[in-house]
Design an enzyme around this catalytic site. Structure first.
Site, PDB file in Angstrom:
ATOM      1  N   ARG A 159      -8.646 -13.476  -3.361  1.00 22.57           N
ATOM      2  CA  ARG A 159      -9.647 -12.403  -3.402  1.00 22.57           C
ATOM      3  C   ARG A 159     -10.573 -12.512  -4.605  1.00 22.57           C
ATOM      4  NH1 ARG A 159      -9.946  -6.417  -4.414  1.00 22.57           N
ATOM      5  NH2 ARG A 159     -11.106  -5.542  -2.653  1.00 22.57           N
TER       6      ARG A 159
ATOM      7  N   VAL B 204     -16.931  -4.959  -1.699  1.00 18.58           N
ATOM      8  CA  VAL B 204     -15.765  -5.583  -1.079  1.00 18.58           C
ATOM      9  C   VAL B 204     -14.745  -4.463  -0.896  1.00 18.58           C
ATOM     10  CG1 VAL B 204     -13.915  -7.266  -1.347  1.00 18.58           C
ATOM     11  CG2 VAL B 204     -16.241  -7.845  -2.070  1.00 18.58           C
ATOM     12  N   SER B 205     -14.384  -4.202   0.357  1.00 21.11           N
ATOM     13  CA  SER B 205     -13.554  -3.035   0.669  1.00 21.11           C
ATOM     14  C   SER B 205     -12.181  -3.122   0.025  1.00 21.11           C
ATOM     15  CB  SER B 205     -13.403  -2.888   2.183  1.00 21.11           C
ATOM     16  OG  SER B 205     -14.642  -2.654   2.803  1.00 21.11           O
ATOM     17  N   ALA B 206     -11.558  -1.967  -0.124  1.00 22.92           N
ATOM     18  CA  ALA B 206     -10.205  -1.895  -0.671  1.00 22.92           C
ATOM     19  C   ALA B 206      -9.238  -2.656   0.236  1.00 22.92           C
ATOM     20  CB  ALA B 206      -9.762  -0.445  -0.798  1.00 22.92           C
TER      21      ALA B 206
END
Length: 414
Positions: free
Chosen positions: A50, A82-84
């Site tokens: 990530r 950037v989503s959780a």
């Protein structure tokens, strides 16, 4: 020379080990929370670094279970992120991608597309589209850093139109908050496909999964509360927020007859509580369900948002269903109070402002109807139809009026 070289290798190996440990901790956390329950999804997370999709963030922060903003406009509004990880995992749970699937992602960030590639494998394909060239350039750059520049097709364009040249898609995943279900997505979905969308339902952000349910008809649900960057372009949201009394706002979408000045005056009057007798446990998780219930049954509906430090209104944290009469001279909203002697139980009620007693009583009766007919049962179903479908052929329920494919929200009994 060799000593220097060996030192560099050792340092790089140490860094890789550190980020792998951080990623492993994140995945373990998501598994403990039930966000990841599939070993293939867990492996996809473990195989996808990530931090490479967040190059401006320290690795320790990149692997926290929270979203990371990547761009804002001049006024500080979020344009991309950037989503959780927990939300990414939940969306994959709804989407159920399989090896060999063809996937369309509407809204690019890179990280989710990389996960999709891991899940569909070399025999599948992933196409990602975003309206913002800054976003797609960034996604392409991050995918390149991860060695996936040839594994994900990234395009710049309005995702409301999909990408017809690679249709049909086994899976379509929308990763921006959509105001409607676009006809193009339905047209480009395979007959046995899955469409996952973070949808604005009368101002409420909810994650839904839809599957074909006959010719020109799709249905589904899920209803996980979620927040995403709003879709831009033709699919932009019509949701509006109006300031009312100090510390109080109302969020509305698809609701007529709103006079903010008159509504503010009504809410400035003394409120009268009406209690329903509907008691719930603190762990039941009824709040999001109640919000959807009132978004379905009320013709005039909004979400009352209150800062408790600035307002005495007894709205629920995070927003509460609000309705008002035709001239906005009276308003009523949902509230709760602790059940005496029981620290983990609460009673739903209504606070009425103004002289329209029938307004408050009708809202209380709606609470009792939900309790009697729907509590503890499967939640609402979203029905979606081809554009041009005769309303008489649709399921009975709340027609969500907006551009795009017609949508009906219905609550089955039993």
């Amino acid at each position: 020379m060799n000593a220097v070289s060996d030192s560099s290798v050792d340092e790089e190996s140490s860094e890789l080990g550190a980020v792998a440990e951080l990623n492993g901790q994140l995945v373990a956390e998501l598994e403990r929370a039930g966000r990841i329950s599939n070993p293939e999804v867990a492996e996809a997370f473990l195989s996808t670094p990530r931090h490479l999709f967040l190059p401006d963030v320290a690795p320790a922060e990149a692997y926290t279970d929270d979203y990371q903003p990547t761009d804002r406009d001049g006024e500080g509004r979020l344009l991309s992120s950037v989503s959780a990880p927990w939300l990414v995992a939940e969306m994959l749970k709804y989407l159920r991608p399989r090896p060999g699937n063809s996937v369309l992602e509407v809204g690019s960030g890179g990280y989710n597309a990389a996960l999709l590639h891991q899940l569909v494998g070399g025999t599948g394909s992933v196409t990602s589209i975003d309206i913002d060239p800054v976003v797609t350039e960034r996604a392409s750059r991050c995918l390149r850093a991860a060695g996936l520049e040839h594994s994900v097709r990234v395009l710049t364009g309005d995702g409301a139109h999909g990408v017809p040249d690679a249709a049909p898609y086994d899976r379509i995943e929308v990763t921006v908050q959509a105001a409607a279900i676009e006809q193009a997505w339905l047209d480009q979905l395979a007959p046995d496909g899955v469409l996952v969308v973070p949808l604005r339902v009368r101002g409420l952000g909810r994650l839904v999964a839809l599957t074909p349910d006959g010719e020109g008809h799709w249905s589904g649900g899920g209803w996980l509360p979620c927040g995403f960057v709003a879709m831009r372009g033709e699919g932009a949201s019509s949701t509006q927020v109006h300031a009312l009394t100090p510390g109080a706002r109302v969020r509305v979408d698809d609701t007529p007859l709103l006079d903010p000045e008159a509504l503010a005056k009504a809410l400035g009057s003394v409120g009268t509580p009406y209690w329903s007798g509907v008691e719930v446990g603190a762990s039941e998780g009824t709040r999001p369900v109640i919000d959807l219930w009132f978004a379905t049954v009320l013709d005039t509906y909004g979400t009352l948002l209150v800062d408790p430090k600035k307002s005495a209104l007894r709205a629920l944290p995070g927003g509460t269903p609000l309705t008002w009469n035709s001239d906005s001279s009276a308003a009523a909203y949902v509230t709760m109070r602790p059940v005496e002697g029981q620290s983990d139980r609460y009673e739903y009620g209504v606070v009425l402002h103004g002289e329209d007693r029938a307004l408050g009583e009708a809202l209380v009766e709606s609470l009792r109807e939900w309790d009697r007919d729907h509590r503890g049962r499967p939640g609402p179903v979203l029905h979606v139809y081809d554009e041009g479908t005769d309303p008489a052929a649709m399921a009975p329920g709340r027609l969500l009026e907006r551009p795009g494919a017609p949508m009906v929200l219905t609550w089955p009994k039993g």
